[in-house]
Design an enzyme around this catalytic site. Structure first.
Site, PDB file in Angstrom:
ATOM      1  N   ASP A  65       0.787  -1.171  -0.165  1.00  0.00           N
ATOM      2  CA  ASP A  65      -0.015  -0.021  -0.067  1.00  0.00           C
ATOM      3  C   ASP A  65       0.696   1.317   0.096  1.00  0.00           C
ATOM      4  OD1 ASP A  65      -2.354   1.287   0.020  1.00  0.00           O
ATOM      5  OD2 ASP A  65      -2.815   1.208   2.154  1.00  0.00           O
TER       6      ASP A  65
ATOM      7  N   ARG B  10       0.171   7.753  -3.133  1.00  0.00           N
ATOM      8  CA  ARG B  10       0.547   8.473  -2.138  1.00  0.00           C
ATOM      9  C   ARG B  10       1.980   9.150  -2.302  1.00  0.00           C
ATOM     10  NH1 ARG B  10      -0.860   6.263   3.481  1.00  0.00           N
ATOM     11  NH2 ARG B  10      -1.352   4.245   2.033  1.00  0.00           N
TER      12      ARG B  10
ATOM     13  N   HIS C 198       3.202   3.171  -8.998  1.00  0.00           N
ATOM     14  CA  HIS C 198       3.217   1.783  -9.424  1.00  0.00           C
ATOM     15  C   HIS C 198       4.414   0.980  -9.853  1.00  0.00           C
ATOM     16  CE1 HIS C 198      -1.055   1.973  -7.749  1.00  0.00           C
ATOM     17  NE2 HIS C 198      -1.440   2.737  -8.828  1.00  0.00           N
TER      18      HIS C 198
ATOM     19  N   GLU D  82     -12.240  -4.626  -5.618  1.00  0.00           N
ATOM     20  CA  GLU D  82     -12.530  -3.200  -5.596  1.00  0.00           C
ATOM     21  C   GLU D  82     -11.681  -2.107  -6.047  1.00  0.00           C
ATOM     22  OE1 GLU D  82     -13.859  -6.116  -2.190  1.00  0.00           O
ATOM     23  OE2 GLU D  82     -11.821  -5.290  -2.673  1.00  0.00           O
TER      24      GLU D  82
ATOM     25  N   TRP E 132     -10.903  -2.110  -9.429  1.00  0.00           N
ATOM     26  CA  TRP E 132     -11.791  -1.854 -10.377  1.00  0.00           C
ATOM     27  C   TRP E 132     -12.449  -0.550 -10.491  1.00  0.00           C
ATOM     28  CZ3 TRP E 132     -10.192  -4.470 -14.764  1.00  0.00           C
ATOM     29  CH2 TRP E 132      -9.749  -5.658 -14.423  1.00  0.00           C
TER      30      TRP E 132
ATOM     31  N   LEU F  33      11.638 -19.998  -3.979  1.00  0.00           N
ATOM     32  CA  LEU F  33      10.798 -19.184  -3.591  1.00  0.00           C
ATOM     33  C   LEU F  33       9.256 -18.949  -4.746  1.00  0.00           C
ATOM     34  CD1 LEU F  33       9.759 -16.617  -1.756  1.00  0.00           C
ATOM     35  CD2 LEU F  33      10.630 -15.435  -3.415  1.00  0.00           C
TER      36      LEU F  33
ATOM     37  N   SER G 163      -8.427  -5.508   4.599  1.00  0.00           N
ATOM     38  CA  SER G 163      -9.123  -5.060   3.252  1.00  0.00           C
ATOM     39  C   SER G 163      -9.305  -6.348   2.406  1.00  0.00           C
ATOM     40  CB  SER G 163      -7.937  -4.128   2.625  1.00  0.00           C
ATOM     41  OG  SER G 163      -7.872  -3.059   3.178  1.00  0.00           O
TER      42      SER G 163
END
Length: 248
Positions: free
Chosen positions: A23, A27, A40, A70, A72, A134, A193
């Protein structure tokens, strides 16, 4: 190698499975007077570095929340950029992960993705399927409630009239992975979330104000150190734990 990394490598209590909500990308960009999409793009680089670090210290599974059901609702320009970035990463990063013996898996509802993206997912998963290092699971168009519902619907189609936890677990998106030991959320929010609602039942939570594009190996080390100081009792008392698992 910084001091946090050295501390991690001196301990044997490395989580097998780490789940992350990445997240704060938008910002981060806004603070720098950049378009949100640049956050991003920077965030993808952070994820690449984290994969390499997790592989180096012995984390076996890393599950990241890339795009929720959500999301979208976000501005179309941002959604389009994210889809393009996803497609680009599927090709480029899958090749890199394959060279490093990592496995890539995408969890979520693929029906709303373009044919091109769905083909990219299948190609990336097939390329890395036999790797033993991994496993990176990318949650895209994913929601925890959706995950539980799709598992229950599969069981109904099988003719189940009574459902056990084991029945449901084997149809969840992460059925082939252990439940997460550590959950990390960056960006200052303190909620999950709709992420891995079933799987996080006994997971240790770690929240940080650091925005995802600034989340580096040192910050990850602090999360691991916090995890290593906790007792994971799973309903037992401290005295019932093996001595090496007792804290304090």
């Amino acid at each position: 190698m910084n001091s946090s990394t050295q501390t991690i490598l001196e301990h044997s209590q490395i989580p097998r499975h780490v789940a992350v909500i990445m997240d704060g990308n938008g910002r981060w960009a806004k603070k720098r007077l950049m378009p949100r999409v640049m956050g991003h793009k920077r965030g993808l680089t952070v994820l690449e570095n984290l994969c390499e670090h997790c592989s180096a210290i012995g984390v076996q599974y890393l599950t990241v929340f890339a795009f929720s059901t959500e999301n979208w609702r976000r501005p179309q320009e941002e959604v389009s950029f994210l889809m393009g970035l996803f497609l680009q990463a599927l090709d480029k990063q899958a090749q890199k992960m394959h060279r490093n013996n990592m496995r890539l898996k995408v969890i979520g509802d693929r029906s709303r993705f373009s044919v091109e993206i769905r083909a990219g997912i299948e190609k990336a998963e097939a390329l890395t399927a036999g790797n033993t290092g991994l496993t990176l699971a990318i949650a895209a168009d994913y929601g925890g409630r959706w995950d539980i519902l799709q598992a229950a619907n599969k069981l109904l189609k099988e003719g189940k009239t009574e459902i056990t936890e084991a029945d449901l677990s084997r149809h969840l998106m992460l059925a082939d992975a252990p439940e997460p030991d550590l959950f990390i959320r960056t960006g200052g929010e303190t909620r999950i979330s709709n992420f891995l609602l079933w799987q996080l039942a006994y997971t240790e939570f770690y929240f940080t104000d650091i925005l995802w594009p600034d989340f580096n190996v040192r910050a990850f080390g602090e999360a691991i150190e916090s995890y290593q100081k906790r007792e994971r009792r799973f309903g037992r008392t401290s005295e019932q734990l093996p001595p090496e698992q007792q804290r304090g």
